[in-house]
Design a protein around this motif. Structure first.
Motif, PDB file in Angstrom:
ATOM      1  N   VAL A 105      -3.550   0.096   5.478  1.00  0.00           N
ATOM      2  CA  VAL A 105      -4.674   0.248   4.559  1.00  0.00           C
ATOM      3  C   VAL A 105      -4.190  -0.018   3.142  1.00  0.00           C
ATOM      4  O   VAL A 105      -3.375   0.733   2.609  1.00  0.00           O
ATOM      5  CB  VAL A 105      -5.293   1.655   4.640  1.00  0.00           C
ATOM      6  N   MET A 106      -4.670  -1.083   2.541  1.00  0.00           N
ATOM      7  CA  MET A 106      -4.299  -1.390   1.159  1.00  0.00           C
ATOM      8  C   MET A 106      -5.206  -0.628   0.205  1.00  0.00           C
ATOM      9  O   MET A 106      -6.434  -0.655   0.325  1.00  0.00           O
ATOM     10  CB  MET A 106      -4.399  -2.882   0.879  1.00  0.00           C
ATOM     11  N   SER A 107      -4.597   0.063  -0.740  1.00  0.00           N
ATOM     12  CA  SER A 107      -5.340   0.781  -1.775  1.00  0.00           C
ATOM     13  C   SER A 107      -5.824  -0.190  -2.841  1.00  0.00           C
ATOM     14  O   SER A 107      -5.151  -1.179  -3.137  1.00  0.00           O
ATOM     15  CB  SER A 107      -4.439   1.841  -2.413  1.00  0.00           C
ATOM     16  N   ALA A 112       6.634  -3.615  -2.381  1.00  0.00           N
ATOM     17  CA  ALA A 112       6.518  -2.567  -1.360  1.00  0.00           C
ATOM     18  C   ALA A 112       5.213  -2.668  -0.570  1.00  0.00           C
ATOM     19  O   ALA A 112       5.196  -2.434   0.646  1.00  0.00           O
ATOM     20  CB  ALA A 112       6.638  -1.181  -1.997  1.00  0.00           C
ATOM     21  N   ASP A 113       4.107  -2.992  -1.240  1.00  0.00           N
ATOM     22  CA  ASP A 113       2.829  -3.131  -0.522  1.00  0.00           C
ATOM     23  C   ASP A 113       2.934  -4.188   0.572  1.00  0.00           C
ATOM     24  O   ASP A 113       2.441  -3.994   1.686  1.00  0.00           O
ATOM     25  CB  ASP A 113       1.709  -3.526  -1.493  1.00  0.00           C
ATOM     26  N   ILE A 114       3.570  -5.296   0.249  1.00  0.00           N
ATOM     27  CA  ILE A 114       3.696  -6.391   1.206  1.00  0.00           C
ATOM     28  C   ILE A 114       4.667  -6.026   2.321  1.00  0.00           C
ATOM     29  O   ILE A 114       4.452  -6.383   3.490  1.00  0.00           O
ATOM     30  CB  ILE A 114       4.143  -7.674   0.488  1.00  0.00           C
ATOM     31  N   PHE A 115       5.737  -5.308   1.987  1.00  0.00           N
ATOM     32  CA  PHE A 115       6.663  -4.849   3.025  1.00  0.00           C
ATOM     33  C   PHE A 115       5.929  -3.965   4.033  1.00  0.00           C
ATOM     34  O   PHE A 115       6.116  -4.092   5.244  1.00  0.00           O
ATOM     35  CB  PHE A 115       7.822  -4.062   2.414  1.00  0.00           C
ATOM     36  N   LEU A 116       5.089  -3.065   3.536  1.00  0.00           N
ATOM     37  CA  LEU A 116       4.338  -2.159   4.410  1.00  0.00           C
ATOM     38  C   LEU A 116       3.339  -2.931   5.262  1.00  0.00           C
ATOM     39  O   LEU A 116       3.206  -2.687   6.464  1.00  0.00           O
ATOM     40  CB  LEU A 116       3.621  -1.102   3.575  1.00  0.00           C
ATOM     41  N   ILE A 134      -0.769   2.975   8.490  1.00  0.00           N
ATOM     42  CA  ILE A 134      -0.201   3.283   7.178  1.00  0.00           C
ATOM     43  C   ILE A 134      -1.333   3.549   6.194  1.00  0.00           C
ATOM     44  O   ILE A 134      -2.233   2.731   6.019  1.00  0.00           O
ATOM     45  CB  ILE A 134       0.698   2.146   6.693  1.00  0.00           C
ATOM     46  N   ALA A 135      -1.284   4.715   5.575  1.00  0.00           N
ATOM     47  CA  ALA A 135      -2.336   5.165   4.668  1.00  0.00           C
ATOM     48  C   ALA A 135      -2.301   4.386   3.356  1.00  0.00           C
ATOM     49  O   ALA A 135      -1.257   3.839   2.968  1.00  0.00           O
ATOM     50  CB  ALA A 135      -2.170   6.658   4.393  1.00  0.00           C
ATOM     51  N   PRO A 136      -3.426   4.350   2.632  1.00  0.00           N
ATOM     52  CA  PRO A 136      -3.434   3.685   1.327  1.00  0.00           C
ATOM     53  C   PRO A 136      -2.607   4.463   0.307  1.00  0.00           C
ATOM     54  O   PRO A 136      -2.693   5.692   0.226  1.00  0.00           O
ATOM     55  CB  PRO A 136      -4.915   3.681   0.944  1.00  0.00           C
ATOM     56  N   MET A 137      -1.804   3.739  -0.462  1.00  0.00           N
ATOM     57  CA  MET A 137      -0.975   4.354  -1.510  1.00  0.00           C
ATOM     58  C   MET A 137      -0.958   3.437  -2.717  1.00  0.00           C
ATOM     59  O   MET A 137      -0.809   2.224  -2.584  1.00  0.00           O
ATOM     60  CB  MET A 137       0.448   4.584  -1.000  1.00  0.00           C
ATOM     61  N   GLY A 138      -1.107   4.016  -3.899  1.00  0.00           N
ATOM     62  CA  GLY A 138      -1.164   3.227  -5.113  1.00  0.00           C
ATOM     63  C   GLY A 138       0.182   3.029  -5.769  1.00  0.00           C
ATOM     64  O   GLY A 138       1.120   3.805  -5.573  1.00  0.00           O
ATOM     65  N   LEU A 139       0.289   1.951  -6.548  1.00  0.00           N
ATOM     66  CA  LEU A 139       1.450   1.652  -7.390  1.00  0.00           C
ATOM     67  C   LEU A 139       2.760   1.566  -6.617  1.00  0.00           C
ATOM     68  O   LEU A 139       3.824   1.866  -7.161  1.00  0.00           O
ATOM     69  CB  LEU A 139       1.584   2.698  -8.503  1.00  0.00           C
ATOM     70  N   THR A 151      -5.177  -5.470   8.465  1.00  0.00           N
ATOM     71  CA  THR A 151      -5.395  -4.966   7.115  1.00  0.00           C
ATOM     72  C   THR A 151      -6.764  -4.318   6.967  1.00  0.00           C
ATOM     73  O   THR A 151      -7.796  -4.937   7.259  1.00  0.00           O
ATOM     74  CB  THR A 151      -5.267  -6.099   6.083  1.00  0.00           C
ATOM     75  N   PHE A 152      -6.770  -3.047   6.502  1.00  0.00           N
ATOM     76  CA  PHE A 152      -7.969  -2.356   6.054  1.00  0.00           C
ATOM     77  C   PHE A 152      -7.896  -2.304   4.520  1.00  0.00           C
ATOM     78  O   PHE A 152      -6.868  -2.617   3.926  1.00  0.00           O
ATOM     79  CB  PHE A 152      -8.043  -0.920   6.572  1.00  0.00           C
ATOM     80  N   PHE A 153      -8.986  -1.875   3.874  1.00  0.00           N
ATOM     81  CA  PHE A 153      -8.976  -1.732   2.422  1.00  0.00           C
ATOM     82  C   PHE A 153      -9.584  -0.403   2.033  1.00  0.00           C
ATOM     83  O   PHE A 153     -10.580   0.029   2.609  1.00  0.00           O
ATOM     84  CB  PHE A 153      -9.754  -2.870   1.751  1.00  0.00           C
ATOM     85  N   GLN A 154      -8.953   0.242   1.048  1.00  0.00           N
ATOM     86  CA  GLN A 154      -9.465   1.518   0.536  1.00  0.00           C
ATOM     87  C   GLN A 154     -10.044   1.315  -0.854  1.00  0.00           C
ATOM     88  O   GLN A 154      -9.413   0.704  -1.718  1.00  0.00           O
ATOM     89  CB  GLN A 154      -8.344   2.561   0.492  1.00  0.00           C
ATOM     90  N   LEU A 155     -11.225   1.838  -1.063  1.00  0.00           N
ATOM     91  CA  LEU A 155     -11.963   1.615  -2.304  1.00  0.00           C
ATOM     92  C   LEU A 155     -12.208   2.924  -3.039  1.00  0.00           C
ATOM     93  O   LEU A 155     -12.615   3.919  -2.442  1.00  0.00           O
ATOM     94  CB  LEU A 155     -13.312   0.959  -1.993  1.00  0.00           C
ATOM     95  N   TYR A 156     -11.957   2.928  -4.360  1.00  0.00           N
ATOM     96  CA  TYR A 156     -12.496   3.941  -5.265  1.00  0.00           C
ATOM     97  C   TYR A 156     -13.680   3.291  -5.964  1.00  0.00           C
ATOM     98  O   TYR A 156     -13.534   2.218  -6.557  1.00  0.00           O
ATOM     99  CB  TYR A 156     -11.473   4.357  -6.318  1.00  0.00           C
TER     100      TYR A 156
END
Length: 393
Positions: free
Chosen positions: A107-109, A91-95, A78-83, A127-132
């Motif tokens: 991947v958590m955004s 929704a983040d936790i459901f995913l 599952i790709a990172p998605m914001g908001l 769990t992976f993490f996506q960073l800006y």
């Protein structure tokens, strides 16, 4: 129809569209400017032609895929998605929970509504993490330490947002974070009482919890976080030095996300990236950018075979994932397809989206005469078959 009755991702999309106000759904669905890139992301998959081989025993089959020495149950995550919490609270936790249950990565955004701590609790070692990166390097370094201390092994560093894109669908719909919604938007929202109830019951506009500073608390307002975010995010002066900083301070696997040019892929690897994610941000940044599937073979050829090259954007079918893997992708990440499920049916809906894609992959592989992911390859495409015929004459 409920999520259990959904037979494909489009069914989940329609259920999700009924749940949220139109302006909110525009945030999920929309691209940038004329949305040429958004449409092209899906159209290129529709042009793929795979030639099946029959009389092949595929009774013992598997989708198991190895990434960085870890086995996952399918070749996608599952790709990172914001908001996401704006569309459905939690929704983040459901995913994350659905991904963990399915044995695939989530991947958590760092633009998610939930915190990375909550994400790891739900998603575990999937769990992976996506960073800006932020303009202030101390914020970037604080984020890296925070994520590493939680035991997260893989970081996606997104490089494809040097400017804030012109998302015209959102401008027309009247929705903008941190601003008072327009009257037409409010009137349309009244047609979605379930969404309104959950929205206010959960506290209204969700916070960007991964942008909270260590000294801040849950009482920090969304406006304060947004002010910092708008100051630190999408900066034109971001350079390869930022990637160098991340690589120097990140101890785990490092993926560079948002790459389309083979030259950028080569340089990323030279600077220590462990993998590349070919992406055009779901058609949400540069409208005339090519689709990731179009650029995938060029990026794949530009780096060592041992470097994982992954892909996101435009995935709506298991056949799309099969095409991407056959063209050289080591792994695929799905965004909207999974989010539709979470919006429509919380964790059960997210799990349904994963099951739909996994079942479609299984059916495609059976038709193609492929018993494992390793059996997929460019030889399945019609142009290779035509070349085979020409060479056989």
């Amino acid at each position: 129809m409920n999520v259990n009755e959904a037979v494909n991702i489009e069914d989940l999309r329609q259920l999700a569209a009924r749940w949220v106000p139109r302006g909110i759904f525009d945030f999920v669905e929309g691209g940038v400017e004329d949305e040429i890139g958004l449409a092209n992301n899906q159209q290129v998959f529709r042009r793929c032609r795979l030639v099946p081989r029959y009389l092949v025993d595929t009774s013992h089959h598997t989708q198991t895929t190895t990434l960085f020495g870890r086995q996952f149950s399918a070749p996608f995550g599952i790709a990172p998605m914001g908001l996401c919490g704006l569309f459905r609270p939690g929704a983040d936790i459901f995913l994350a929970s659905a991904a963990r249950g399915a044995g695939i990565p989530y991947v958590m955004s760092n633009m998610s509504s939930a915190s990375i701590e909550e994400g790891v609790t739900a998603g575990g070692d999937c769990t992976f993490f996506q960073l800006y990166a932020a303009k202030d390097p101390s914020i970037t370094l604080t984020n890296l330490k925070r994520v590493a201390d939680l035991g997260v092994q893989t970081l996606m560093y997104a490089v494809d947002t040097p400017v804030v894109a012109k998302r015209e669908r959102l401008l027309r719909s009247g929705f903008e974070m941190g601003k008072r919604p327009t009257l037409p938007y409010l009137l349309e929202a009244l047609r979605h009482p379930g969404w309104i109830y959950e929205y206010f019951r959960s506290g209204g506009m969700p916070k960007l919890k991964n942008w909270l500073l260590p000294e801040e608390t849950a009482r920090t307002s969304m406006l304060e976080i947004l002010q910092r975010f708008s100051k630190e995010f999408a900066y034109r002066s971001q350079t390869w030095k930022d990637l160098e900083l991340v690589r120097r301070h990140w101890p785990g696997n490092l993926l560079v996300k948002g790459i389309l040019h083979p030259g950028d892929a080569m340089r990323s690897v030279e600077m220590g990236a462990d993998g590349i994610v070919v992406s055009n941000h779901g058609g949400r940044q540069l409208d005339l950018a090519p689709s990731p599937l179009e650029m995938l073979p060029l990026v794949r050829a530009s780096v060592s075979p041992g470097i994982p090259v992954m892909l996101d954007s435009g995935i709506r079918r298991g056949s799309d994932i099969v095409c991407a893997i056959s063209l050289g992708a080591s792994f695929v990440f799905v965004g909207r397809a999974a989010l539709y499920g979470a919006i429509a049916g919380k964790q059960r809906g997210a799990a349904r989206a994963i099951d739909i894609l996994r079942n479609e992959i299984d059916q495609q592989m059976g038709q193609l005469g492929c018993a494992s992911i390793e059996d997929l390859g460019p030889h399945l495409f019609m142009d290779r078959v035509l070349q085979f015929v020409a060479d056989s004459r």
